[in-house]
Design a protein around this motif. Sequence first.
Motif, PDB file in Angstrom:
ATOM      1  N   PHE A  96       0.831  -1.201   0.000  1.00  0.00           N
ATOM      2  CA  PHE A  96       0.000   0.000   0.000  1.00  0.00           C
ATOM      3  C   PHE A  96       0.868   1.255   0.000  1.00  0.00           C
ATOM      4  CE2 PHE A  96      -2.292   3.309   2.403  1.00  0.00           C
ATOM      5  CZ  PHE A  96      -3.512   3.349   1.749  1.00  0.00           C
ATOM      6  N   ARG A  97       1.893   1.297   0.860  1.00  0.00           N
ATOM      7  CA  ARG A  97       2.707   2.499   1.021  1.00  0.00           C
ATOM      8  C   ARG A  97       3.579   2.794  -0.191  1.00  0.00           C
ATOM      9  NH1 ARG A  97       7.836   0.788   4.540  1.00  0.00           N
ATOM     10  NH2 ARG A  97       7.931  -1.440   4.032  1.00  0.00           N
ATOM     11  N   ALA A  98       3.732   1.800  -1.099  1.00  0.00           N
ATOM     12  CA  ALA A  98       4.571   2.015  -2.277  1.00  0.00           C
ATOM     13  C   ALA A  98       3.795   2.665  -3.422  1.00  0.00           C
ATOM     14  CB  ALA A  98       5.156   0.688  -2.745  1.00  0.00           C
ATOM     15  N   LYS A  99       2.487   2.740  -3.307  1.00  0.00           N
ATOM     16  CA  LYS A  99       1.658   3.236  -4.405  1.00  0.00           C
ATOM     17  C   LYS A  99       1.479   4.750  -4.331  1.00  0.00           C
ATOM     18  CE  LYS A  99       0.994  -0.966  -5.856  1.00  0.00           C
ATOM     19  NZ  LYS A  99       1.570  -1.430  -7.135  1.00  0.00           N
ATOM     20  N   PRO A 100       1.175   5.394  -5.463  1.00  0.00           N
ATOM     21  CA  PRO A 100       0.930   6.839  -5.466  1.00  0.00           C
ATOM     22  C   PRO A 100      -0.244   7.200  -4.553  1.00  0.00           C
ATOM     23  CG  PRO A 100       1.144   5.994  -7.706  1.00  0.00           C
ATOM     24  CD  PRO A 100       1.071   4.805  -6.811  1.00  0.00           C
ATOM     25  N   ALA A 101      -0.220   8.422  -4.053  1.00  0.00           N
ATOM     26  CA  ALA A 101      -1.252   8.857  -3.099  1.00  0.00           C
ATOM     27  C   ALA A 101      -2.650   8.767  -3.700  1.00  0.00           C
ATOM     28  CB  ALA A 101      -0.957  10.281  -2.630  1.00  0.00           C
ATOM     29  N   TRP A 102      -2.785   9.067  -4.993  1.00  0.00           N
ATOM     30  CA  TRP A 102      -4.127   9.048  -5.583  1.00  0.00           C
ATOM     31  C   TRP A 102      -4.695   7.640  -5.627  1.00  0.00           C
ATOM     32  CZ3 TRP A 102      -5.317   6.338 -10.031  1.00  0.00           C
ATOM     33  CH2 TRP A 102      -4.251   5.920 -10.841  1.00  0.00           C
ATOM     34  N   GLN A 103      -3.825   6.615  -5.817  1.00  0.00           N
ATOM     35  CA  GLN A 103      -4.301   5.237  -5.791  1.00  0.00           C
ATOM     36  C   GLN A 103      -4.706   4.829  -4.379  1.00  0.00           C
ATOM     37  OE1 GLN A 103      -1.545   2.515  -7.623  1.00  0.00           O
ATOM     38  NE2 GLN A 103      -1.559   3.593  -9.600  1.00  0.00           N
TER      39      GLN A 103
END
Length: 440
Positions: free
Chosen positions: A92-99
């Motif tokens: 989760f923490r590796a994904k862009p904020a919008w995702q």
Amino acid sequence: MEAIIMAAQLMLGLSILVGLHELGHLLAAKAFGMRVEKYSIGFPPKIWGFQYGETEYSFGAIPLGGFVKISGMIDESLDTKNLSAEPEPWEFRAKPAWQRLIVMMGGIIVNVITGIVIFITMTYNNGESYLTKEALNQNGIYAYKLAQEVGFQTGDRITAVNGQDYERFSDLVNNEVILKENSTFQVLRGDSILTITLPDGFLNKFADKKEYDGQFLGARQPFKVGQVQLGSAAAKGGLEAGDRFISINNQPVMYFDQLKEILTKNKEKDIQATVQTEDAGEKTLDLKVGEDGTLGFVAEPLLDFSHEEYTFGESVNKGTEQAFNVVWVNIKAFGKIFRGEVSASKSLSGPIGIAQMFGGTWNWDKFWGLTGLLSMVLAFMNFLPIPALDGGHVVFLTYEMLSGQKPSDKFLEGAQKVGMVLLLGLMGFAIFNDVFKALF
């Protein structure tokens, strides 16, 4: 048996809504390539589950919520043992904020869609039955205890509300009128025209289910005898389906409230009733009132209800409006609670109060109506900006997207702890409040 049916409806309704809510998170997470470790309807201990792919699907023993565990996310589990390492691409923490924002909004979005679909489907299938102003004022209103306290009398005819004409009885008791401060009613009583204003503190009393049972104004009901119970006092005395009361002990009886008042005063006594038969004849009957103040028949209301069917397109518009009206009412109600205008202890309900709303008999229309309402309430509650709720995550992610700076893992962990304390406190208050109201 009634308690079992209440509990069963509550558990089924919550399981559907929680399952769909958490499914919204799961589907969004998987769509962006995040690893979902667990999906649970209900809280631990686990009573049943299975593994499919990377995800364990299960049912918990406490049916008051649910969760999904997404790798690399600081959530209510407070599992932070792996957060010191570099993030893996599937976390989760590796994904862009919008995702991440879409994932956190997934449950809320699914609950909103569920509520809208339920309201649209019910509107399309059932249409709408309603009592017009003209039909209501043929007999006048029935004033429950709360209505009597603010100045209404049974038989009053209401001609306007808040200075405006109205079309349906429901316009007199909808949330816009009840939640508005000092709503006014123009009333015709005999030959006099009166104005009745809901006083300060009215909403607190209206929310007091123990004292007033949520009852305010009703429609006065002319009636006839429906099904007569075998072996009852009504059957033994010769009362038949279709009969209409004219008088009891020489007191006129045209409306159900008049019948109920007389029978209540004559428990376990003999009464003499004059009734009109279906062929317009009359007969006099000697009847014995039971100790519960009844005779043993079902009263069949003779109110002149109107009914309207809706096309699918009309149902979409009306159902969507009804669904979002639930959210708007909750916003206004919470505002009054925070301003101290309404007591939280009287207006908030926990699982026991919600179960009582479903009732002790299984009615699918009522079940789906309440489930649709609860779906919108669940969406609203989860959107509140409280850490540990979806709304808290949305606030932090929105800040990250606007500022370009991500809150530290330490801060997010602390916020989750604070949020969990708040939520557990609120849940404890709701359950204690339900028990207190039931006992006292």
